[in-house]
Design an enzyme around this catalytic site. Structure first.
Site: not given
Ligand SMILES: *Cc1c(COP(=O)(O)O)cnc(C)c1O
Length: 382
Positions: A175, A203, A235
């Protein structure tokens, strides 16, 4: 001074203080932040769908059909036909038997790690894995080992010593660095040591792979190599929530046991309608991924020519490593003066001494936005 005040003061002095920025506009390449219009290079809205009118319209239609709240947990009476249809579509999209929705990726990771690992088992995590995997590991009670970032030989050695059920969990795309986990090597180690591999593709989904199928499509891996797949909807898909995709038995076991499925209210059904619409767009508009690849390619070429401290990433996540917190903050402030939002990322989100600007691109960016970013970056003090 109270203890809390002293701790807050310590954070301020260490350049670690964080605060909410107030947005006065929807997500997009230009956002209004505290009354000022800024070019946005900080969101995870990779495909530019968070404010897509078709997705917003599906949400509104969903709200007129279903109202707002789900009213209960999935297993009580909060699981609607809209949720079920989205689960079927997500299973189809990932090529798996079943998918199960969660209200966030954080909760989905807690669910998988606490359900499939416990006392006496061993969990292996990459040093740069997302915090929600680390928290899930802690909550599971399993023995936690961390391997050096993307070092599959190190992971293999730790697996050889592991006891109990073994699970290796990694981000498909990291991330804060944007690089890919070496999934084929990790999958081979897992097969050799009879361990399960879990990929958190927050991602990668929608972004990586020709059809936006994510890291597994990119590497050509399937259910046998990676039994546990998590994807987030907040995302690239531009809505909110997450899902786990897997076999019939995996999903049924989560439904019976995962506390972050059992003891939380289902997400609004209208949100499922919105995500169904955005999933269609992910499938039918490959130009979004092509645009991203072009922007990233040009950024890397020109930023490289400027001698900027680029990371090792070919995804829309492009870190510029500053090192100290102060330097990262100074860069971010300087860009903001030039009308550009590139948020400084500091420990504990990234390791000590690797504070950075995390620059992200979206399919909604245009070449002229990139021109402005490069001009401003060329003038950073170094
Ligand atoms: C953003 C993210 C999460 C968490 O997801 P949310 O739906 O925002 O709680 C989990 N793992 C990774 C690698 C992330 O970037």
């Amino acid at each position: 001074m109270t203890r809390l005040q002293a701790e807050l003061e310590r954070r301020r002095r260490a350049g670690l203080y964080r605060r909410h920025r107030l947005l006065g506009s929807p997500q997009g390449p230009e956002v209004v932040v505290e009354g000022r219009s800024l070019l946005n290079f900080s969101s995870n809205d990779y495909l530019g769908l968070a404010a897509d009118p078709r997705v917003a319209e599906a949400l509104a239609r969903g709200a007129s059909r279903w109202g707002c709240g789900a009213g209960a947990a999935h297993l009580v009476c909060g699981h609607t036909e809209a949720h079920a249809e989205l689960e079927r579509e997500l299973a189809r999209f990932t090529g798996r038997a079943r998918a199960l929705l969660f209200s966030s990726g954080y909760l989905a990771n807690l669910a998988m790690l606490t359900t499939f690992c416990g006392r006496g088992d061993t969990l292996l995590l990459d040093r740069l894995d997302h915090a929600s995997l680390v928290d899930g590991a802690r909550l599971s009670g399993a023995r936690l080992r961390r391997f050096r970032h993307n070092d599959s030989a190190h992971a293999d050695r730790l697996l050889a010593e592991a006891k109990g059920r073994k699970l290796v969990a990694v981000d498909g795309v990291f991330s804060m660095d944007g690089d890919l986990a070496p999934l084929p090597e990790l999958a081979r180690s897992c097969a050799r040591h009879r361990a399960w591999l879990l990929v958190d593709d927050a991602h990668g989904l929608g972004v990586v792979g020709e059809g936006g199928g994510g890291s597994l499509e990119h590497w050509g891996l399937g259910r046998e190599e990676v039994p546990l797949l998590m994807g987030t909807l907040g995302k690239a898909l531009g809505t909110a929530g997450a899902f786990v995709a897997g076999s019939e038995e995996i999903v049924e076991t989560l439904i019976q046991q995962a506390r972050s499925h059992l003891f939380t209210t289902a997400a609004p059904p209208a949100l499922a309608e919105a995500t169904l619409r955005s999933l269609e767009i992910v499938r039918s508009e490959p130009w979004r991924r092509e645009r991203l690849a072009r922007l990233v390619g040009r950024f890397r070429e020109e930023a490289g020519r400027l001698g900027l401290p680029l990371g090792d990433s070919l995804t829309p996540i492009q870190p510029l490593i500053a090192g100290s917190n102060e330097r990262a903050l100074a860069w971010s402030r300087r860009l903001e003066e030039r009308g550009i939002l590139a948020v400084a990322i500091r420990p504990p989100t990234v390791p000590e001494g690797s504070a950075r600007l995390r620059i992200t691109f979206t399919a909604a960016h245009e070449e002229r936005h990139l021109d402005r970013l490069l001009e401003a970056l060329a003038e950073l003090p170094r």
